[in-house]
Write a protein that holds these residues in place. Structure first.
Motif, short mmCIF file in Angstrom:
data_model
loop_
_atom_site.label_atom_id
_atom_site.label_comp_id
_atom_site.label_asym_id
_atom_site.label_seq_id
_atom_site.Cartn_x
_atom_site.Cartn_y
_atom_site.Cartn_z
N LYS A 191 12.51 -9.54 -16.16
CA LYS A 191 12.14 -8.40 -17.01
C LYS A 191 11.36 -8.97 -18.18
N ALA A 192 10.07 -8.60 -18.28
CA ALA A 192 9.23 -9.14 -19.36
C ALA A 192 8.47 -8.00 -20.02
N LEU A 193 8.31 -8.09 -21.35
CA LEU A 193 7.63 -7.03 -22.12
C LEU A 193 6.20 -7.47 -22.44
N ILE A 194 5.21 -6.64 -22.05
CA ILE A 194 3.81 -6.94 -22.39
C ILE A 194 3.57 -6.48 -23.83
N PHE A 195 3.11 -7.39 -24.70
CA PHE A 195 2.84 -6.96 -26.08
C PHE A 195 1.35 -7.04 -26.41
N ASP A 196 0.53 -7.57 -25.51
CA ASP A 196 -0.90 -7.62 -25.80
C ASP A 196 -1.65 -7.97 -24.52
N SER A 197 -2.95 -7.68 -24.51
CA SER A 197 -3.78 -8.13 -23.39
C SER A 197 -5.17 -8.45 -23.91
N VAL A 198 -5.83 -9.42 -23.28
CA VAL A 198 -7.21 -9.76 -23.67
C VAL A 198 -8.07 -9.81 -22.41
N PHE A 199 -9.37 -9.69 -22.61
CA PHE A 199 -10.28 -9.71 -21.46
C PHE A 199 -11.03 -11.03 -21.44
N ASN A 200 -11.08 -11.66 -20.26
CA ASN A 200 -11.85 -12.88 -20.09
C ASN A 200 -12.87 -12.60 -18.99
N SER A 201 -14.15 -12.90 -19.27
CA SER A 201 -15.18 -12.48 -18.31
C SER A 201 -15.09 -13.23 -16.98
N PHE A 202 -14.37 -14.37 -16.95
CA PHE A 202 -14.24 -15.10 -15.68
C PHE A 202 -12.94 -14.76 -14.95
N ARG A 203 -11.86 -14.54 -15.71
CA ARG A 203 -10.55 -14.41 -15.07
C ARG A 203 -10.03 -12.97 -15.03
N GLY A 204 -10.75 -12.03 -15.68
CA GLY A 204 -10.25 -10.65 -15.73
C GLY A 204 -9.33 -10.44 -16.93
#
Length: 595
Positions: A191-204
């Motif tokens: 069980k893991a909580l997502i607290f942020d996301s970023v975009f990388n043009s190579f990895r998605g």
């Protein structure tokens, strides 16, 4: 697990949060001197220039105390009120928080609202008195304020100066001694909580998370609970200044996952990650979809650039999932997009990033909020744009969003601030003295009234001393009317607005006067009108440029002069039917600065 400490830093804007983070990274030797620069975690030029954190970051540090090595995960939070949902998710991923208060400025509004968020999640609070090296610092006075607010011992407040590095060792020791280790069950399902996301043009899209129970391994088949999508974990690891791949991220640790996700909408902040084979019983509480609060139209200056603008917006959306947009067209401005933002700062940032990162010059229409319209046939509509407003004969009632505003200021400005809030249709809920000369005011106000220029006015009447924070409470019924601006009896949809009936006449008159100044004179007369439905409430006229056609008559019969004037009048009338009026770009921005 007992040697892991997860903490965040909460503070009002400009109280030294990013500088303190820099010092912690230096003292724990997480960054080398070669890499070090001011505000190391703020990687956007815009963040450095304005001194605000827009995107939260996470970074892991190692520190040795009494021969034991400790892992410290710092989860940075944005400072501005627009991003309070992101702040709440960052806080949910921590066990403790450093509460920073500027020794010169004292406690301000966002200090309090973020502190309440942290206390709701039962975090251990470590109060820090920053900037004590400033000549204007009043450490004893501000210490009293902190004691009143947090209810801690005076001795537990750590005096520090992030600029000079004073007190940083004490802070690191306090993080290890006072903040509890993460509580989780390593043997339970993941069980893991997502607290942020970023975009990388190579990895998605790369998601950042904190593991609450269980562990996540490379090549696991994982599922995101809120969206219901499943992926393969191509790479997992921990966050230093760069990402460090690992085979497994264990309970209590903070890490990242790369699984080739292309759509920003598939990774939602606050979502729960679990495995497909052995899912957890319940998701992490507190997840909600980010709701835009302010809506505005964004149009390209040149209509040929519409497709370019669309691709720029899509790229921005990958970096900033809270931006929502849909295509719309306007008679005055051509094709563009209706965009939803978290608040006015968010809107400014998006506009600036479009100009900087994509070289797009755009026209932004008047920002407004979303309303609920109840029709006589029992339907309910959500209105984001004044042009969607149904005719008055079909309308039963209309509701607008209200907010609870919290303003902290010096006592001498209380009267002026109350007057401002009441003219903005606010009602006072509470007045509370924090110290003898600092007062906290609470108002209920319509969100539409603070969208324009409320913050600027608040700062100017309080000479910069008032701090402001708000959160939405509910929709309430309101007497709103749609105000149209007509040029030569043609309505201009980009300038129409929903206003309260009591302000309509005043607003209409000011709009007409402003447009009269801005619209250039033509060969024909231009009539500017403000109307509610078919009732005209204000009018201005831009006089025609005209040639003196009677100049060639010296003396002579009056009927000759009249014949020439009638001929000119007929020509002007014909011109007015075929002529169209160009509205300058300033006119759309002038609405925001009517006073």
């Amino acid at each position: 697990m007992k040697n892991i400490r997860n903490f965040c830093i909460i503070a009002h804007i400009d109280h030294g949060k990013s500088t303190l983070a820099d010092r912690l990274l230096e003292y724990t030797k997480t960054i080398s001197e070669r890499d070090s620069q001011a505000q190391v975690l703020d990687d956007m030029d815009l963040e450095r220039e304005r001194g605000i954190t827009i995107k939260s970051h996470a970074i892991q540090m190692q520190y040795v105390k009494d021969g034991q090595s400790y892992t410290l995960n710092l989860i940075d939070t944005p400072g501005h009120v627009d991003f309070s949902y992101e702040v709440s998710r960052s806080i949910a991923a921590c066990e403790g928080a450093l509460l920073i208060v500027d020794a010169a400025q004292g406690i301000q509004a966002q200090t309090i609202s973020n502190l309440y968020l942290a206390l709701e999640h039962e975090l251990e609070i470590i109060p820090i008195l920053n900037k004590i090296d400033l000549p204007s610092a009043e450490p004893e006075v501000v210490k009293d304020q902190i004691v009143d607010l947090v209810g801690c011992d005076r001795d537990s407040i750590i005096p520090a100066s992030a600029k000079t590095g004073l007190g940083i060792e004490d802070i690191l020791h306090a993080i290890i001694d006072r903040i509890p280790a993460p509580k989780g069950n390593p043997d339970a399902p993941l069980k893991a909580l997502i607290f942020d996301s970023v975009f990388n043009s190579f990895r998605g899209i790369i998601a950042y998370y904190k593991v609450i129970d269980g562990e996540i391994r490379k090549n696991d088949h994982v599922k995101f609970v809120a969206t219901g999508m499943d992926y393969h974990a191509d790479e997992v690891g921990i966050l230093k200044l760069d990402k460090v791949p690992r085979d497994v991220v264990k309970t209590g640790d903070v890490g990242y996952i790369i699984s080739g996700i292309k759509e920003a909408a598939e990774v939602k902040v606050g979502d729960t990650i679990t495995t497909v084979e052995n899912p957890c019983n319940e998701a992490v509480k507190g997840f909600e979809d980010v709701k835009p609060m302010v809506f505005a139209g964004i149009y390209p200056v040149d209509t040929d650039e519409y497709e370019e603008l669309r691709s720029s917006m899509e790229k921005l959306q990958l970096n900033d999932a809270s931006l929502v947009f849909q295509p719309e067209s306007s008679a005055a401005l051509g094709f563009g997009f209706r965009c939803g933002f978290l608040g006015m700062l968010h809107m400014e940032i998006i506009q600036e990033r479009l100009e900087r990162e994509f070289n797009m010059t755009v026209i932004t229409t008047v920002p407004n909020v979303s309303y609920k319209a109840y029709l006589t046939n029992g339907e309910t509509l959500e209105i984001h744009n004044p042009s969607e407003m149904p005719e008055p004969n079909y309308l039963e009632k209309i509701e607008e969003p209200y907010i609870r505003a919290q303003i902290i200021t010096k006592a001498e400005y209380t009267g002026a601030i109350m007057t401002l809030c009441i003219t903005k249709r606010g009602t006072i809920i509470n007045q509370h003295y924090l110290t003898t000369d600092r007062v906290e005011l609470q108002f209920d106000m319509p969100l539409s009234e603070i969208v324009f220029d409320f913050y600027d006015k608040l700062k100017s009447i309080s000479r910069g001393y008032a701090s402001f924070d708000y959160h939405p409470i509910a929709y309430r019924q309101s007497d709103l009317v749609k105000l149209d601006i007509r040029l030569n009896s043609e309505p201009v949809d980009a300038l129409s607005a929903l206003v309260h009936r009591s302000h309509a006449q005043d607003f209409g008159r000011k709009m007409c006067e402003k447009l009269k100044e801005l619209i250039t004179r033509q060969q024909f007369e231009i009539i500017i009108q403000a109307s509610i439905g078919s009732k005209i409430i204000a009018r201005e006229t831009v006089k025609a440029l005209r040639k003196d056609v009677t100049a060639k008559c010296y003396g002579g019969d009056i009927s000759r002069k009249r014949k020439l004037l009638e001929k000119q009048k007929a020509g002007k009338k014909r011109m007015r039917q075929v002529g169209n009026v160009e509205i300058p770009q300033q006119a759309f921005l002038a609405v925001l600065k009517l006073d």
